[in-house]
Design a protein around this motif. Structure first.
Motif, PDB file in Angstrom:
ATOM      1  N   UNK A 191       0.860  -1.185   0.000  1.00  0.00           N
ATOM      2  CA  UNK A 191       0.000   0.000   0.000  1.00  0.00           C
ATOM      3  C   UNK A 191       0.895   1.233   0.000  1.00  0.00           C
ATOM      4  N   UNK A 192       0.922   1.964  -1.106  1.00  0.00           N
ATOM      5  CA  UNK A 192       1.741   3.168  -1.170  1.00  0.00           C
ATOM      6  C   UNK A 192       1.055   4.328  -0.455  1.00  0.00           C
ATOM      7  N   UNK A 193       1.792   5.054   0.395  1.00  0.00           N
ATOM      8  CA  UNK A 193       1.198   6.168   1.142  1.00  0.00           C
ATOM      9  C   UNK A 193       1.108   7.453   0.326  1.00  0.00           C
ATOM     10  N   UNK A 194       0.319   7.431  -0.749  1.00  0.00           N
ATOM     11  CA  UNK A 194       0.079   8.649  -1.512  1.00  0.00           C
ATOM     12  C   UNK A 194      -0.908   9.564  -0.786  1.00  0.00           C
ATOM     13  N   UNK A 195      -1.581   9.039   0.236  1.00  0.00           N
ATOM     14  CA  UNK A 195      -2.431   9.817   1.144  1.00  0.00           C
ATOM     15  C   UNK A 195      -2.223   9.237   2.537  1.00  0.00           C
ATOM     16  N   UNK A 196      -2.749   9.926   3.559  1.00  0.00           N
ATOM     17  CA  UNK A 196      -2.546   9.449   4.929  1.00  0.00           C
ATOM     18  C   UNK A 196      -3.626   8.476   5.382  1.00  0.00           C
ATOM     19  N   UNK A 197      -4.455   8.021   4.448  1.00  0.00           N
ATOM     20  CA  UNK A 197      -5.541   7.110   4.783  1.00  0.00           C
ATOM     21  C   UNK A 197      -5.767   6.118   3.652  1.00  0.00           C
ATOM     22  N   UNK A 198      -6.139   4.907   4.022  1.00  0.00           N
ATOM     23  CA  UNK A 198      -6.674   3.967   3.043  1.00  0.00           C
ATOM     24  C   UNK A 198      -8.064   4.431   2.628  1.00  0.00           C
ATOM     25  N   UNK A 199      -8.563   3.897   1.503  1.00  0.00           N
ATOM     26  CA  UNK A 199      -9.939   4.184   1.098  1.00  0.00           C
ATOM     27  C   UNK A 199     -10.638   2.887   0.718  1.00  0.00           C
ATOM     28  N   UNK A 255      -8.988   9.488  -8.804  1.00  0.00           N
ATOM     29  CA  UNK A 255     -10.254   9.759  -9.484  1.00  0.00           C
ATOM     30  C   UNK A 255     -11.064  10.834  -8.771  1.00  0.00           C
ATOM     31  N   UNK A 256     -10.641  11.213  -7.569  1.00  0.00           N
ATOM     32  CA  UNK A 256     -11.334  12.264  -6.838  1.00  0.00           C
ATOM     33  C   UNK A 256     -12.647  11.839  -6.211  1.00  0.00           C
ATOM     34  N   UNK A 257     -12.873  10.515  -6.074  1.00  0.00           N
ATOM     35  CA  UNK A 257     -14.137  10.038  -5.508  1.00  0.00           C
ATOM     36  C   UNK A 257     -13.903   9.065  -4.360  1.00  0.00           C
ATOM     37  N   UNK A 258     -12.775   9.222  -3.670  1.00  0.00           N
ATOM     38  CA  UNK A 258     -12.411   8.273  -2.616  1.00  0.00           C
ATOM     39  C   UNK A 258     -13.365   8.367  -1.431  1.00  0.00           C
ATOM     40  N   UNK A 259     -13.727   7.206  -0.899  1.00  0.00           N
ATOM     41  CA  UNK A 259     -14.429   7.103   0.380  1.00  0.00           C
ATOM     42  C   UNK A 259     -13.378   6.585   1.355  1.00  0.00           C
ATOM     43  N   UNK A 260     -12.912   7.452   2.241  1.00  0.00           N
ATOM     44  CA  UNK A 260     -11.740   7.157   3.066  1.00  0.00           C
ATOM     45  C   UNK A 260     -12.100   6.278   4.253  1.00  0.00           C
ATOM     46  N   UNK A 261     -11.087   5.618   4.817  1.00  0.00           N
ATOM     47  CA  UNK A 261     -11.291   4.754   5.976  1.00  0.00           C
ATOM     48  C   UNK A 261     -10.856   5.403   7.277  1.00  0.00           C
ATOM     49  N   UNK A 269     -13.425  10.656   6.299  1.00  0.00           N
ATOM     50  CA  UNK A 269     -14.785  10.196   6.033  1.00  0.00           C
ATOM     51  C   UNK A 269     -15.329   9.630   7.337  1.00  0.00           C
ATOM     52  N   UNK A 270     -16.402  10.202   7.843  1.00  0.00           N
ATOM     53  CA  UNK A 270     -16.945   9.786   9.131  1.00  0.00           C
ATOM     54  C   UNK A 270     -17.571   8.399   9.038  1.00  0.00           C
ATOM     55  N   UNK A 271     -17.742   7.710  10.168  1.00  0.00           N
ATOM     56  CA  UNK A 271     -18.464   6.429  10.149  1.00  0.00           C
ATOM     57  C   UNK A 271     -19.846   6.560   9.517  1.00  0.00           C
ATOM     58  N   UNK A 272     -20.529   7.676   9.752  1.00  0.00           N
ATOM     59  CA  UNK A 272     -21.846   7.910   9.152  1.00  0.00           C
ATOM     60  C   UNK A 272     -21.754   7.944   7.630  1.00  0.00           C
TER      61      UNK A 272
END
Length: 496
Positions: free
Chosen positions: A93-101, A301-307, A312-315
């Motif tokens: 998993x490359x850390x291109x962001x600080x969160x998985x999605x 793609x600009x449509x990530x739902x982050x973990x 991205x909140x649990x809601x």
């Protein structure tokens, strides 16, 4: 019906009459050459595969293809049979962001299924390779990251991966059951940053063929584009291949998991390990997750739902899966959950009789949210759902400051002192929520203002604890249809 006889090489793995072949779980030579022209394509029907981890997850849709064909047909199926010694699999998993999605979840679930079958797994953070950037599926180079940015993001990914494995162990695994395989969390910076350029090129470079690297579709597409392909990106598959070799040497790792768009990099890893060690290793791909419009989900793609909750909140995660259409939900239950096929069949049968209740979507959302955010995160998502969609005051009253701010991300968060005699219009004006003068007064009288989901038409009404001000010290002020304000009342105990 009698169990089918499944043949691998000269071994008959199940006894009984021979039946229709299951779909082939292999990558043909032709597929190898065009692997990333259609990364979402399914393998063609062919020879049967044996029951076990590999076939079970293929039938559920999680494992899409296996590489290379011949050794996989003769060896890998047998290696993953129940009762065999554990093997080790990894995914990077490359850390291109600080969160998985959400796009990463299926590879994580692939590792978890290996672990549940008693095998050992490695979750590898690409703290070194992220500084180069993977060219797969991209039309231009990634924005370069500083070493400090990579370290910070790698820390975020590591934390997210550890949380997923911990939630799985605590909430989805019975400790008194079968052995759960081990997990290691590693960062390839710990070995790649120690490798000298001359040492790498002289030692490993001689085993990598330029023609093979240049033949990859992602490489050819970029070379023929106006953007071109930089040397750093060109070397990315070589460094990822070296990761596989390092993990083979130090952890006995035999299997690499990756998304369908990673097959080219997996092939490079196989080529390097097999040439250097003269032993077989394997690759398994999982499907790419796309949006309802067919676009790949992800940061690029600009449509990530982050973990991570701060993105991205649990809601919001819960609602993403609640919104899945009927055409998708059964497949997603098989991909994203640990529910048995029998239980999924039952859920879908109940749904067919009463589709308005959206039972499969609710179960899917609950299972994924619990894995990602734990039991408390799921409870938070359900509270927010009741407060937002059902105007449930009890749910609103039980929410924390953090939950309210997550639920109404664009809403101003305002702290106020409650003074004796504070009225509805005082609250609205202090929050700068209504216009000054007669217009603001009139907005209240015509019902454009609500507090805690209750419409207020009397501007002079004095705020009441327990009605306008909830026991958690919060008020949710709404102006019109979409303008929310979160009010945090200070020193309430003193005022009482």
């Amino acid at each position: 019906m009698a169990a089918p006889t499944l043949r691998v090489g000269s071994l008959w793995l199940l006894s009984g009459r021979r039946a229709a072949a299951l779909p082939r779980l292999l990558v043909s030579q032709a597929r190898r050459q065009r692997h990333d022209q259609r990364p979402d394509a399914r393998p063609v029907p062919g020879s049967p595969v044996a029951k076990g981890l590999l076939a079970t997850q293929y039938q559920r849709g999680l494992f899409q293809e296996v590489f290379p064909p011949q050794p996989a047909e003769e060896q890998l199926i047998d290696l993953l049979q129940p009762g065999r010694p554990p093997v080790t699999a990894y995914c990077g998993f490359d850390p291109t962001a600080d969160s998985l999605h959400v796009g990463h979840l299926l590879t994580v679930l692939g590792l978890l299924h290996f672990q549940r079958a008693g095998h050992n797994v490695i979750a590898l953070v690409g703290g070194a390779t992220a500084q180069l950037g993977d060219p797969s599926g991209r039309t231009k180079a990634r924005e370069p990251l500083t070493a400090e940015q990579v370290r910070e993001r790698a820390g975020g990914l590591l934390e997210g991966l550890q949380r997923l494995f911990q939630n799985h162990r605590e909430l989805f695994w019975a400790e008194d059951g079968d052995r759960l395989g081990s997990v290691h969390f590693l960062d390839n910076a710990s070995w790649l940053e120690r490798e000298s350029v001359m040492g790498f090129l002289g030692g490993i470079g001689g085993h990598l063929r330029m023609g093979t690297l240049l033949s990859r579709q992602s490489c050819k597409a970029r070379l023929s584009s106006t953007e071109g392909l930089g040397l750093a990106e060109f070397l990315y598959p070589a460094l990822q291949a070296y990761d596989f070799l390092h993990l083979y040497r130090h952890y006995g790792c035999l299997i690499q998991l990756g998304g369908a768009d990673q097959l080219g990099n997996i092939m490079s890893g196989y080529d390097l390990v097999s040439k250097v060690t003269d032993n077989d290793v394997y690759g398994i791909t999982v499907p790419l997750i796309t949006s309802t419009t067919g676009d790949k989900l992800g940061k690029s793609a600009g449509n990530a739902v982050w973990l991570n909750r701060n993105r991205t909140s649990p809601f919001e995660l819960y609602q993403f899966f609640i919104r899945q259409p009927d055409a998708t939900v059964e497949r997603y239950l098989k991909l994203f959950t640990f529910l048995s096929d029998m239980e999924i069949d039952h859920i879908m049968q109940v749904h067919a009789k009463d589709p308005e209740k959206r039972g499969p979507q609710k179960r899917l959302a609950a299972e994924v949210t619990k894995l990602v955010h734990g039991r408390k995160g799921l409870e938070s998502a359900k509270r927010c759902t009741k407060a937002f969609y059902y105007s449930n005051v009890d749910a609103l009253e039980s929410m924390s400051d953090e939950e309210l701010q997550e639920l109404f991300r664009e809403a101003p968060y305002i702290e106020m002192l409650l003074e004796p005699g504070t009225t509805v219009i005082d609250l609205c004006r202090k929050a700068n929520a209504i216009a000054d003068g007669p217009k603001g007064y009139r907005d209240i009288t015509v019902g454009a203002v609500s507090i805690n989901h209750i419409a207020e038409t009397n501007p002079e009404a004095v705020l009441i604890l327990g009605q306008h001000i909830l026991s958690n010290g919060l008020s949710l002020l709404k102006i019109g249809k979409r303008n929310y304000y979160i009010i945090k009342w200070l020193q309430l105990s003193h005022e009482e």
